[in-house]
Design a protein around this motif. Structure first.
Motif, PDB file in Angstrom:
ATOM      1  N   LYS A  28       0.829  -1.212   0.000  1.00 23.76           N
ATOM      2  CA  LYS A  28       0.000   0.000   0.000  1.00 23.76           C
ATOM      3  C   LYS A  28       0.860   1.257   0.000  1.00 23.76           C
ATOM      4  O   LYS A  28       0.445   2.309  -0.484  1.00 23.76           O
ATOM      5  CB  LYS A  28      -0.957  -0.011   1.184  1.00 23.76           C
ATOM      6  CG  LYS A  28      -0.279  -0.020   2.548  1.00 23.76           C
ATOM      7  CD  LYS A  28      -1.319  -0.098   3.658  1.00 23.76           C
ATOM      8  CE  LYS A  28      -0.659  -0.132   5.035  1.00 23.76           C
ATOM      9  NZ  LYS A  28      -1.658  -0.257   6.129  1.00 23.76           N
ATOM     10  N   GLU A  29       2.090   1.151   0.561  1.00 21.94           N
ATOM     11  CA  GLU A  29       2.975   2.301   0.589  1.00 21.94           C
ATOM     12  C   GLU A  29       3.422   2.678  -0.826  1.00 21.94           C
ATOM     13  O   GLU A  29       3.420   3.859  -1.189  1.00 21.94           O
ATOM     14  CB  GLU A  29       4.206   2.019   1.458  1.00 21.94           C
ATOM     15  CG  GLU A  29       3.920   1.895   2.932  1.00 21.94           C
ATOM     16  CD  GLU A  29       3.320   0.549   3.321  1.00 21.94           C
ATOM     17  OE1 GLU A  29       2.764   0.447   4.427  1.00 21.94           O
ATOM     18  OE2 GLU A  29       3.403  -0.394   2.497  1.00 21.94           O
ATOM     19  N   HIS A  31       2.099   1.397  -3.805  1.00 24.83           N
ATOM     20  CA  HIS A  31       1.091   1.321  -4.867  1.00 24.83           C
ATOM     21  C   HIS A  31      -0.298   1.758  -4.405  1.00 24.83           C
ATOM     22  O   HIS A  31      -1.295   1.474  -5.064  1.00 24.83           O
ATOM     23  CB  HIS A  31       1.030  -0.122  -5.401  1.00 24.83           C
ATOM     24  CG  HIS A  31       2.381  -0.685  -5.733  1.00 24.83           C
ATOM     25  ND1 HIS A  31       2.945  -1.724  -5.026  1.00 24.83           N
ATOM     26  CD2 HIS A  31       3.286  -0.317  -6.673  1.00 24.83           C
ATOM     27  CE1 HIS A  31       4.128  -1.999  -5.524  1.00 24.83           C
ATOM     28  NE2 HIS A  31       4.378  -1.160  -6.520  1.00 24.83           N
ATOM     29  N   GLY A  32      -0.357   2.438  -3.283  1.00 21.37           N
ATOM     30  CA  GLY A  32      -1.648   2.826  -2.722  1.00 21.37           C
ATOM     31  C   GLY A  32      -2.471   3.755  -3.586  1.00 21.37           C
ATOM     32  O   GLY A  32      -3.698   3.811  -3.446  1.00 21.37           O
ATOM     33  N   LYS A  33      -1.822   4.476  -4.502  1.00 17.03           N
ATOM     34  CA  LYS A  33      -2.551   5.418  -5.353  1.00 17.03           C
ATOM     35  C   LYS A  33      -2.851   4.855  -6.741  1.00 17.03           C
ATOM     36  O   LYS A  33      -3.503   5.512  -7.551  1.00 17.03           O
ATOM     37  CB  LYS A  33      -1.752   6.714  -5.492  1.00 17.03           C
ATOM     38  CG  LYS A  33      -1.578   7.471  -4.181  1.00 17.03           C
ATOM     39  CD  LYS A  33      -0.801   8.772  -4.393  1.00 17.03           C
ATOM     40  CE  LYS A  33      -0.635   9.529  -3.094  1.00 17.03           C
ATOM     41  NZ  LYS A  33       0.131  10.794  -3.289  1.00 17.03           N
ATOM     42  N   LEU A  34      -2.358   3.641  -7.017  1.00 13.66           N
ATOM     43  CA  LEU A  34      -2.570   3.052  -8.340  1.00 13.66           C
ATOM     44  C   LEU A  34      -3.951   2.435  -8.451  1.00 13.66           C
ATOM     45  O   LEU A  34      -4.532   1.954  -7.473  1.00 13.66           O
ATOM     46  CB  LEU A  34      -1.517   1.987  -8.626  1.00 13.66           C
ATOM     47  CG  LEU A  34      -0.088   2.450  -8.900  1.00 13.66           C
ATOM     48  CD1 LEU A  34       0.806   1.256  -9.172  1.00 13.66           C
ATOM     49  CD2 LEU A  34      -0.060   3.415 -10.075  1.00 13.66           C
ATOM     50  N   GLY A  35      -4.473   2.428  -9.666  1.00 12.52           N
ATOM     51  CA  GLY A  35      -5.762   1.805  -9.931  1.00 12.52           C
ATOM     52  C   GLY A  35      -5.829   1.313 -11.359  1.00 12.52           C
ATOM     53  O   GLY A  35      -5.014   1.688 -12.213  1.00 12.52           O
ATOM     54  N   GLU A 136      -2.025   6.075 -11.777  1.00  6.29           N
ATOM     55  CA  GLU A 136      -2.379   6.734 -10.533  1.00  6.29           C
ATOM     56  C   GLU A 136      -3.784   7.315 -10.643  1.00  6.29           C
ATOM     57  O   GLU A 136      -4.113   7.998 -11.608  1.00  6.29           O
ATOM     58  CB  GLU A 136      -1.370   7.841 -10.221  1.00  6.29           C
ATOM     59  CG  GLU A 136      -1.528   8.437  -8.845  1.00  6.29           C
ATOM     60  CD  GLU A 136      -0.370   9.324  -8.454  1.00  6.29           C
ATOM     61  OE1 GLU A 136      -0.623  10.370  -7.816  1.00  6.29           O
ATOM     62  OE2 GLU A 136       0.788   8.956  -8.792  1.00  6.29           O
ATOM     63  N   GLY A 137      -4.617   6.988  -9.670  1.00  5.48           N
ATOM     64  CA  GLY A 137      -5.991   7.470  -9.682  1.00  5.48           C
ATOM     65  C   GLY A 137      -6.886   6.687 -10.612  1.00  5.48           C
ATOM     66  O   GLY A 137      -7.972   7.167 -10.980  1.00  5.48           O
ATOM     67  N   PRO A 141      -9.384   1.059  -7.801  1.00  2.00           N
ATOM     68  CA  PRO A 141      -8.163   1.181  -6.985  1.00  2.00           C
ATOM     69  C   PRO A 141      -7.639  -0.173  -6.515  1.00  2.00           C
ATOM     70  O   PRO A 141      -8.405  -1.122  -6.327  1.00  2.00           O
ATOM     71  CB  PRO A 141      -8.626   2.032  -5.807  1.00  2.00           C
ATOM     72  CG  PRO A 141     -10.089   1.748  -5.691  1.00  2.00           C
ATOM     73  CD  PRO A 141     -10.580   1.555  -7.103  1.00  2.00           C
ATOM     74  N   GLU A 144      -8.036   0.565  -0.838  1.00  2.00           N
ATOM     75  CA  GLU A 144      -9.057   1.489  -0.361  1.00  2.00           C
ATOM     76  C   GLU A 144      -8.964   1.577   1.153  1.00  2.00           C
ATOM     77  O   GLU A 144      -8.955   0.540   1.832  1.00  2.00           O
ATOM     78  CB  GLU A 144     -10.455   1.030  -0.773  1.00  2.00           C
ATOM     79  CG  GLU A 144     -10.720   1.095  -2.274  1.00  2.00           C
ATOM     80  CD  GLU A 144     -12.109   0.618  -2.639  1.00  2.00           C
ATOM     81  OE1 GLU A 144     -12.842   1.395  -3.273  1.00  2.00           O
ATOM     82  OE2 GLU A 144     -12.457  -0.523  -2.268  1.00  2.00           O
TER      83      GLU A 144
END
Length: 272
Positions: A28-29, A31-35, A136-137, A141, A144
Motif C-alpha cells: 500500500k505504501e 502502490h496505494g494510489k494506483l488503480g 495513478e488514480g 483502486p 481502499e
C-alpha cells in the motif's frame, strides 16, 4: 526452423517472467494510489507472445483454440499462439483478444504474479507497475482506506489458485516423464514452388508431445490408473489440440508467407 519459446521460470522477485516488465512486491505504501483503468482491449501487453505456459486443467478448454505442446528441459506445457516470434494471432492491433478463443490463466492473472522471496523462503505477491492499464488514480483502486480493494483481493485469490494449478501441472508432467510418454515431434510446411507445385517440406516447429504409440503400449492397469486420476483425459486433450497446427498455419499464411521461395536460376547465356 521456428520453435515456440519457453517462458522463463518464475524465480526471485528481481527475476525475469514472461510478459512482465517491472514486477514489484505489492504494498500500500508503494502502490496505494494506483488503480486499474478499464478498457475493452486490455491484452496489448501479450501481443508479442507467441506462446505462454498452460496448466493441465486448461488442456480441455484450450484444445480447440491452439496447439498444446511441451517444451524445454522441464517439458513446460505451452499454448502456441503463433508460428513467428513476436506475434500473437489471437490479439488484434488494438489489444483485444479474439472472441471465442480461450485466454490462458497465465495471461488473465496479469499484472499480478507470485514470486519467490528467497531470503524469507516464501511467496510474495508482485505487480507489474508498467502494466498499460494501471495508472495513478485509476477507476478501480488497488487499495481502499489502506486495505486491499475487492479487486485486489480477487486477484490475490486467483494467484493462489494459479499456484495450486502450477503445482498440479508439474506433477502431471513428472508423470508423463516417469512413464516415458513424451517424444520429439515436428510440424512441417511445404512452401509452393514458383510453378505452384508443393515444395520440399520445411520444419516450422519442433517440440515434445505424447507418443500415441507409447500410450497404447501401456498396460491396461496403468491406463486405468491414468483414467481414474484424471490424467488420461488431459493427455487426449493435448493430442487433440495438435490438430490446431493446421489452423495456426493457415492464420499465419493469411497474414504473410512463412517462407519466400528462392527465384529460379537465370538461364545460362547462349553460346556466341
Amino acid at each position: 526452423m521456428a520453435t515456440a519459446p519457453v517462458a522463463p521460470p518464475e524465480g526471485a522477485i528481481s527475476g525475469n517472467v514472461l510478459l512482465y516488465v517491472s514486477p514489484e512486491p505489492l504494498s500500500k505504501e508503494a502502490h496505494g494510489k494506483l488503480g486499474l483503468e478499464p478498457t475493452e482491449a486490455p491484452y496489448g501487453f501479450a501481443q508479442k507472445a507467441n506462446a505462454c505456459p498452460l496448466h493441465v486443467s486448461e488442456f480441455g478448454v484450450g484444445a480447440a483454440t491452439f496447439p498444446i505442446i511441451f517444451a524445454g528441459d522441464a517439458r513446460q506445457p505451452l499454448a502456441v499462439m503463433a508460428l513467428r516470434e513476436h506475434e500473437n494471432l489471437f490479439i488484434d492491433e488494438k489489444g483485444a483478444w479474439e472472441m471465442g478463443a480461450y485466454v490462458p490463466s497465465f495471461v488473465r492473472r496479469y499484472p499480478f504474479v507470485l514470486a519467490n522471496d528467497e531470503a524469507q523462503q516464501r511467496l510474495v505477491v508482485c505487480i507489474d507497475t508498467k502494466a498499460p492499464f494501471l495508472k495513478e488514480g485509476g477507476q478501480i483502486p488497488l487499495f481502499e482506506n489502506g486495505e486491499a480493494s475487492a479487486y485486489t483481493e480477487n486477484a490475490l485469490k486467483f494467484c493462489q489458485e494459479f499456484e495450486t494449478e502450477r503445482q498440479r501441472t508439474e506433477s502431471f508432467v513428472k508423470l508423463l516423464i516417469d512413464l516415458d510418454l513424451l517424444e520429439t515431434k515436428q510440424t512441417h510446411y511445404s512452401p509452393p514452388n514458383v510453378d505452384g507445385t508443393p515444395g520440399a517440406p520445411v520444419v516450422v516447429s519442433e517440440y515434445f508431445a505424447v507418443s500415441e504409440t507409447k500410450l497404447a503400449e501401456l498396460p491396461a492397469a496403468k491406463l486405468k490408473e491414468l483414467q481414474d486420476n484424471g490424467a488420461l483425459p488431459q493427455i487426449y486433450a493435448h493430442l487433440i489440440s495438435l490438430a490446431c497446427w493446421d489452423k495456426l498455419l493457415g492464420r499465419t499464411l493469411a497474414i504473410a508467407p512463412l517462407f519466400i521461395p528462392a527465384p529460379e536460376a537465370a538461364p545460362e547465356a547462349a553460346n556466341a
